[in-house]
Design a protein around this motif. Structure first.
Motif, mmCIF file in Angstrom:
data_model
loop_
_atom_site.group_PDB
_atom_site.id
_atom_site.type_symbol
_atom_site.label_atom_id
_atom_site.label_comp_id
_atom_site.label_asym_id
_atom_site.label_seq_id
_atom_site.Cartn_x
_atom_site.Cartn_y
_atom_site.Cartn_z
ATOM 1 N N LYS A 171 0.852 -1.184 0.000
ATOM 2 C CA LYS A 171 0.000 0.000 0.000
ATOM 3 C C LYS A 171 0.892 1.239 0.000
ATOM 4 O O LYS A 171 1.903 1.272 0.705
ATOM 5 N N ILE A 172 0.528 2.254 -0.792
ATOM 6 C CA ILE A 172 1.330 3.475 -0.850
ATOM 7 C C ILE A 172 0.513 4.636 -0.277
ATOM 8 O O ILE A 172 -0.712 4.594 -0.293
ATOM 9 N N PRO A 173 1.194 5.678 0.236
ATOM 10 C CA PRO A 173 0.452 6.799 0.823
ATOM 11 C C PRO A 173 -0.290 7.606 -0.250
ATOM 12 O O PRO A 173 0.061 7.545 -1.429
ATOM 13 N N GLY A 174 -1.291 8.362 0.170
ATOM 14 C CA GLY A 174 -2.040 9.204 -0.770
ATOM 15 C C GLY A 174 -3.241 8.483 -1.334
ATOM 16 O O GLY A 174 -3.565 7.371 -0.916
ATOM 17 N N GLU A 193 4.263 15.926 -0.984
ATOM 18 C CA GLU A 193 4.141 16.345 -2.386
ATOM 19 C C GLU A 193 4.749 15.285 -3.313
ATOM 20 O O GLU A 193 4.153 14.900 -4.321
ATOM 21 N N ALA A 194 5.958 14.843 -2.962
ATOM 22 C CA ALA A 194 6.654 13.892 -3.837
ATOM 23 C C ALA A 194 5.947 12.545 -3.871
ATOM 24 O O ALA A 194 5.727 11.958 -4.932
ATOM 25 N N ARG A 195 5.565 12.040 -2.696
ATOM 26 C CA ARG A 195 4.963 10.708 -2.663
ATOM 27 C C ARG A 195 3.591 10.694 -3.331
ATOM 28 O O ARG A 195 3.217 9.713 -3.977
ATOM 29 N N ASN A 196 2.819 11.789 -3.182
ATOM 30 C CA ASN A 196 1.530 11.845 -3.885
ATOM 31 C C ASN A 196 1.744 11.777 -5.388
ATOM 32 O O ASN A 196 1.070 11.029 -6.099
#
Ligand code: GLV
Ligand code: GLV
Length: 328
Positions: A8-11, A292-295
């Motif tokens: 699972k990834i954030p955002g 910002e980057a991970r989204n």
């Protein structure tokens, strides 16, 4: 079609996948999967959304099956994937470079630079231990950055932003890359030099190259011996660019003054000698860890899959040449 997401990834990007017409399987574990666990879930997938902790080669691709069309790597670097074998098999590989992630990594390189030169971590630990007894003229002396020389190994997107920030701090900036970039030199006010000259002239050396067979252990005993005495090494690229054993020797013998490392040769294991050193700062591979980057990384990783499965060429391909010969 079947899409497997290895963690699972954030955002909110994953929502776009799960709401699509595809069958989406997201690993139920919030940790890297063992290869057997990975294959059990990924078998039969048309698309994979994976992280840099997943290692993919031709054998893994074959085990997943001939229907696999795209590997979307939730990372800028793609050294975890055997690109040649993926390309030979007609599987597209994509990555997630963006202004947001490039800025995040460049900012982390600069943050580590300040943390080293101003001894922020040591000073913080000492203060928390209660050792602050009032202003003293001689504690935690560091060094000014302004007027010093910052050496950038690899002037790609992240290296260029790091150069801009270093210039903003009043530093002279040297860079090395395969070929000089005269346009960037003019724009940024930086100077191309050979690698050894960069190492011997820079007060701070920051690595911004990908890990390849040519760059593996590029910073070894011989290269470290060229560093200016007392200089600092910053690594936000890939740990295996540096020979960690040689780095430990160089730090212990005072060949270089300190190091700030966000990446390691054998993650998540870190050479215990590095952990014991006061002039070393360690962060757990977080250079791109801004919201910002991970989204943006999530958005790009998802778009690459949805585009590819609908026949549209994804934006950021690690193996563009596969597109005319890809599996469909
Ligand atoms: C992180 O290391 C990345 O390559 O995105
Ligand atoms: C330090 O706090 C100074 O005033 O020089």
């Amino acid at each position: 079609m079947k899409i497997f997401v290895s963690r699972k990834i954030p955002g909110e990007a994953l929502d776009r996948l799960t709401k699509s017409k595809h069958e989406v399987i997201v690993s139920e574990f919030d940790r890297p999967l063992a290869i057997e666990e990975f294959l059990e879930r990924a078998k039969g997938a048309d698309a994979l959304l994976i992280l840099l902790t997943d290692k993919i080669d031709g054998e893994v691709i074959d085990a997943i099956g001939p229907q696999l069309k795209i590997i979307s790597n939730y990372a800028v670097g793609f050294d975890n994937i055997n690109i040649k074998e993926a390309t030979d098999k007609g599987v597209a590989v994509t990555n997630t470079p963006s202004d947001e992630v490039n800025e995040a990594v460049a900012e982390h390189a600069i943050a580590l630079t300040f943390a080293l030169t101003r001894r922020i971590v040591e000073a913080d630990e000492s203060t928390r231990r209660g050792s602050y007894k009032g202003w003293e003229p001689g504690i935690f002396l560091g060094s000014n950055l302004c007027g010093k020389t910052f050496g950038i190994v690899g002037l790609g997107r992240i290296g260029s932003i790091t150069a801009k920030h270093a210039r903003g701090c009043g530093m002279n900036v040297l860079y090395n890359k395969t070929k000089p970039d005269r346009k960037a030199e003019k724009e940024l006010g930086i100077k191309f030099v050979k690698l050894n000259e960069l190492l011997s002239s820079s007060d701070v050396v920051s690595l911004h190259i990908p890990l390849t067979e040519e760059t593996r252990h590029m910073i070894n005993k011989s290269r470290l011996s060229k560093f200016k005495k007392g200089s600092f090494l910053i690594n936000t690229a890939r740990g295996s660019i540096v020979d960690e054993g040689d780095l430990v020797d160089a730090l212990r013998e005072g060949v270089i003054g300190g190091a700030a490392l966000d990446v390691f040769d054998n993650e998540p294991n870190i050479n215990p000698e590095l952990i014991a050193m006061e002039n070393v700062i360690l962060t757990p591979h977080i250079a791109s860890a801004t919201r910002e980057a991970r989204n943006k990384m999530g958005e790009q990783a998802v778009s690459a899959i949805l585009d590819c499965l609908s026949g549209k060429r994804p934006e950021n391909m690690a193996n563009e040449e596969v597109w005319p010969n890809r599996r469909t």
